[in-house]
Design an enzyme around this catalytic site. Structure first.
Site, mmCIF file in Angstrom:
data_model
loop_
_atom_site.group_PDB
_atom_site.id
_atom_site.type_symbol
_atom_site.label_atom_id
_atom_site.label_comp_id
_atom_site.label_asym_id
_atom_site.label_seq_id
_atom_site.Cartn_x
_atom_site.Cartn_y
_atom_site.Cartn_z
ATOM 1 N N ASP A 46 41.155 35.739 29.978
ATOM 2 C CA ASP A 46 39.888 35.000 30.053
ATOM 3 C C ASP A 46 38.715 35.940 29.755
ATOM 4 O OD1 ASP A 46 39.885 36.408 32.419
ATOM 5 O OD2 ASP A 46 39.457 34.689 33.715
ATOM 6 N N SER A 47 39.022 37.219 29.476
ATOM 7 C CA SER A 47 38.000 38.132 28.948
ATOM 8 C C SER A 47 37.440 37.590 27.635
ATOM 9 C CB SER A 47 38.593 39.534 28.731
ATOM 10 O OG SER A 47 39.782 39.464 27.969
ATOM 11 N N GLU A 183 43.488 46.456 38.494
ATOM 12 C CA GLU A 183 42.309 46.795 37.682
ATOM 13 C C GLU A 183 41.313 47.626 38.489
ATOM 14 O OE1 GLU A 183 40.583 43.592 35.443
ATOM 15 O OE2 GLU A 183 38.884 44.838 34.804
#
Ligand code: KIV
Length: 266
Positions: A46-47, A183
């Site tokens: 979804d980046s 992340e």
């Protein structure tokens, strides 16, 4: 003929101590390039909200948009495993909706879905796995929580936070996730998580101890330079190359050098 990489292949690679390589892809042309490079896993991240749509964060990406991009990537990718991100609000609510949304991404050609979070969504993860939908988790700096985190900040700096992260990943493993993205956490924190679970950890800004690494394609290729996080390594400078090519095209058109005879029909 080589068949598409499976979740079992990934698990085997991990057991053999081989690193897993994952890169984002959002369209067919790049999916073909990524596949030709031999990358194991393509993430329709979804980046895309930021690198394709030009938004400030990923929050506005919709299910319909994820279905559209997943279809493009999955149609082009013949060998790489395709994982699709579940966008914000597509799994946080009703459990039935979450399962339906995950299933729709698989119907578009994804092999698995990825979602952010842990304890608050364990019931949804268990249900998806129960219904045959492979799930990858995403913890540490979770971009869909950017406002709650106060920005894109490194997480799990304190040992108490690392301990909580380890517990969360263990809970996710018990719920059936086949891998977890970590992340923006310190390398030592990622090492502790990786040692504590059997599922592969895929790092992005989480140091070298993870079982695999993922980068956003446009970052890796030097196409997106709006903000370049410390953990990004640009393996090419395609933005600069593209500008150079476009300036040359502009000059040629203005000077009457393009098209020449060889680019014209007789
Ligand atoms: O959306 C995305 O590209 C991701 C990666 C950063 C892991 O979730």
């Amino acid at each position: 003929m080589k068949f598409r990489t499976t979740i079992t292949d990934l698990q085997k690679r991990n057991q053999q101590g081989k690193k897993i390589v994952m890169v984002t892809a959002y369209d067919a042309t790049f999916a073909r390039i990524v596949e030709e490079a031999g990358v194991d896993v393509m993430l329709v991240g979804d980046s895309l909200g930021m690198v394709v749509q030009g938004k400030e964060n990923t929050l506005s990406v919709t299910m319909e948009e994820m279905l559209y991009h997943t279809t493009m990537v999955a149609s082009a990718a013949k060998k790489s495993l395709v994982i699709a991100d579940m966008p914000f609000l597509s799994y946080q609510g009703d459990i039935d909706d979450a399962i339906k949304n995950a299933g729709r991404l698989l119907q578009c050609g994804a092999t698995a879905v990825k979602l952010e979070g842990s304890l608050g969504i364990l019931d949804r993860i268990s249900a998806m796995v129960e219904f045959g939908i492979p799930v990858m988790a995403h913890l540490g700096m979770t971009p869909q929580s950017v406002h709650q985190l106060g920005g894109y900040r490194v997480q799990a700096k304190l040992q108490s936070e690392v301990d909580r992260l380890v517990d969360d990943v263990k809970a996710l493993e018990s719920a059936g996730v086949f891998a977890v993205v970590l992340e923006a956490i310190p390398a030592d924190a990622a090492e502790q998580v990786t040692a504590a679970v059997a599922i592969p950890t895929i790092g992005i800004g989480a140091g070298p101890a993870c079982d695999g690494q993922v980068l956003v394609l446009y970052d890796l290729l030097g196409l997106f330079d709006g903000f370049v996080p410390k953990f990004v390594k640009q393996y090419a400078q395609l933005k600069a190359e593209s500008i150079k090519a476009l300036r040359e095209f502009k000059r040629d058109v203005e000077d009457g050098k393009f098209p020449s005879g060889s680019e014209s029909y007789d």
